[in-house]
Design a protein around this motif. Structure first.
Motif: not given
Length: 381
Positions: A70-74, A86-93, A128-135, A140-143
């Motif tokens: 549910p967190i990822a969905a929100v 983009r947010r969905s892709v960034e989050l899962v990645s 950061v190497f893979l993508d410039e987005g902040p999410l 990645a850090a929290s996981s």
């Protein structure tokens, strides 16, 4: 203008009635109720997506406490319409990178204080190497921190967390596709709000210049400068509207209209920037006791009507009036007044204001659907 105005739908009439009642409330309460009203559909989307993601993870996949679904969905949806895909892709990645990096590194160096520092640094560096987005780096850090502190390396819970993130992201996109916000409504409402603000500012600027009232002109400049937040929201919602028309089958037929709406973002923004410059130069002249030529003040006053018909054009239903042709006719009348010979013997400040007004008129003609070359040709003396 000719032809009958199309009959308003029941939904439109109800929406307008609700809007009038909200406007009738005391202003502080009205602003908060309006903000809630505008966010009602995104809030509903987030709630439905969160519940559905949890149900899929628990019932269909038998995951134990899949809190991240549910967190990822929100997170993938949010209240903003823009960049949901983009947010969905960034989050899962980000989750995947964090779990893999944490799993590998913690298995090798063990867990502890300095190990947490190392694994988070590695996970964020890869993100950061893979993508410039902040999410992506944040996820990645929290996981990685979760693996380093709570989940044993190689445990299935880490993989389940990545699957839960995928479920949440996918469910979020499906909810957007099947329960979309009307992409045109929010975009045109944003644009109309910006145009209405500058409409009133143009009226007040002309009045302030006629009266040589420094306070009025200064207030106009402050109001024009204060529109940037609304412009940023407008741009985000226009981009989000185009994204919805790509994702949702319900709005595939509206793609061309949404492209035309999105094409007004730059000229609206540029026209406001040009108006700010006009107001700033006008303030300098007023403070110095210089009188602007009456013909130029009249053009500024006429811009109020131009912004108003463009505002009405943005709010008009498809096929309704006023349309782009109606707006262009009003603007061509103003363009004919903005002749360069008005400032043949004028000081530099007056010449600069007319030049800025001519540029602003080009911007507004582009909002009315003209190409830049055609809009510029309209101003040739």
């Amino acid at each position: 203008m000719s032809g009958k105005q199309p009959a308003l739908s029941v939904r439109t009439r109800v929406r307008r009635r609700i809007r009038r009642r909200i406007d009738a409330l005391p202003k502080p309460l009205s602003l908060r109720v309006r903000r809630l009203w505008l966010s009602a559909v995104p809030i509903t989307q987030c709630a439905v997506a969160a519940g559905l993601a949890w149900w899929i993870a628990v019932v269909l996949l038998d995951h134990d406490r899949p809190f991240f679904a549910p967190i990822a969905a929100v997170v993938s949806l949010g209240l903003s319409l823009a960049k949901r895909w983009r947010r969905s892709v960034e989050l899962v990645s980000g989750v995947t990178v964090g779990i893999l990096a944490g799993d590998l590194v913690i298995s090798w160096i063990g867990s502890g204080t300095w190990q947490i520092m190392v694994v988070i640094a590695i996970a964020m560096s890869i993100a950061v190497f893979l993508d410039e987005g902040p999410l992506l780096p944040m996820q990645a850090a929290s996981s990685a921190a979760l693996v380093a502190t709570l989940l044993p390396p190689g445990d299935s819970a880490g993989i389940e967390r990545a699957v839960d993130a995928l479920i949440g992201g996918v469910v979020g996109i499906l909810v957007v596709a099947l329960m979309p916000v009307n992409p045109a409504l929010r975009s045109t409402r944003d644009a109309a709000g910006v145009l209405g603000t500058i409409r009133d500012a143009a009226t007040d600027l002309a009045a302030g210049l006629r009266a040589q009232d420094v306070d009025t002109v200064s207030d106009v400049l402050a109001r024009a400068r204060g529109t940037q937040g609304a412009i940023n929201t407008m741009r985000a919602d226009m981009a989000g509207g185009r994204e919805i028309s790509t994702i949702s089958p319900l709005y595939w037929s509206s793609r061309q209209r949404l492209q035309r709406i999105a094409a007004t973002a730059d000229p609206i923004d540029n026209s406001v920037r040009n108006f700010r410059v006009v107001a700033r130069r006008a303030l300098a002249m007023t403070q110095a006791g210089e009188q602007l030529r009456p013909e130029i003040i009249e053009i500024i006053g006429d811009l109020s009507g131009a912004y108003e018909i463009l505002r009405e054009m943005m709010l008009a239903p498809p096929g309704g009036e006023p349309d782009e042709a109606d707006a262009a006719r009003v603007l061509r009348t103003i363009a004919r007044k903005a002749r360069t010979d008005l400032v043949t013997d004028s000081p530099m400040s007056e010449t600069a204001i007319l030049a800025q007004l001519r540029s602003l008129i080009v911007d507004l003609l582009m909002v009315a659907g003209l190409r830049r070359s055609s809009a510029r040709a309209t101003l040739r003396d």
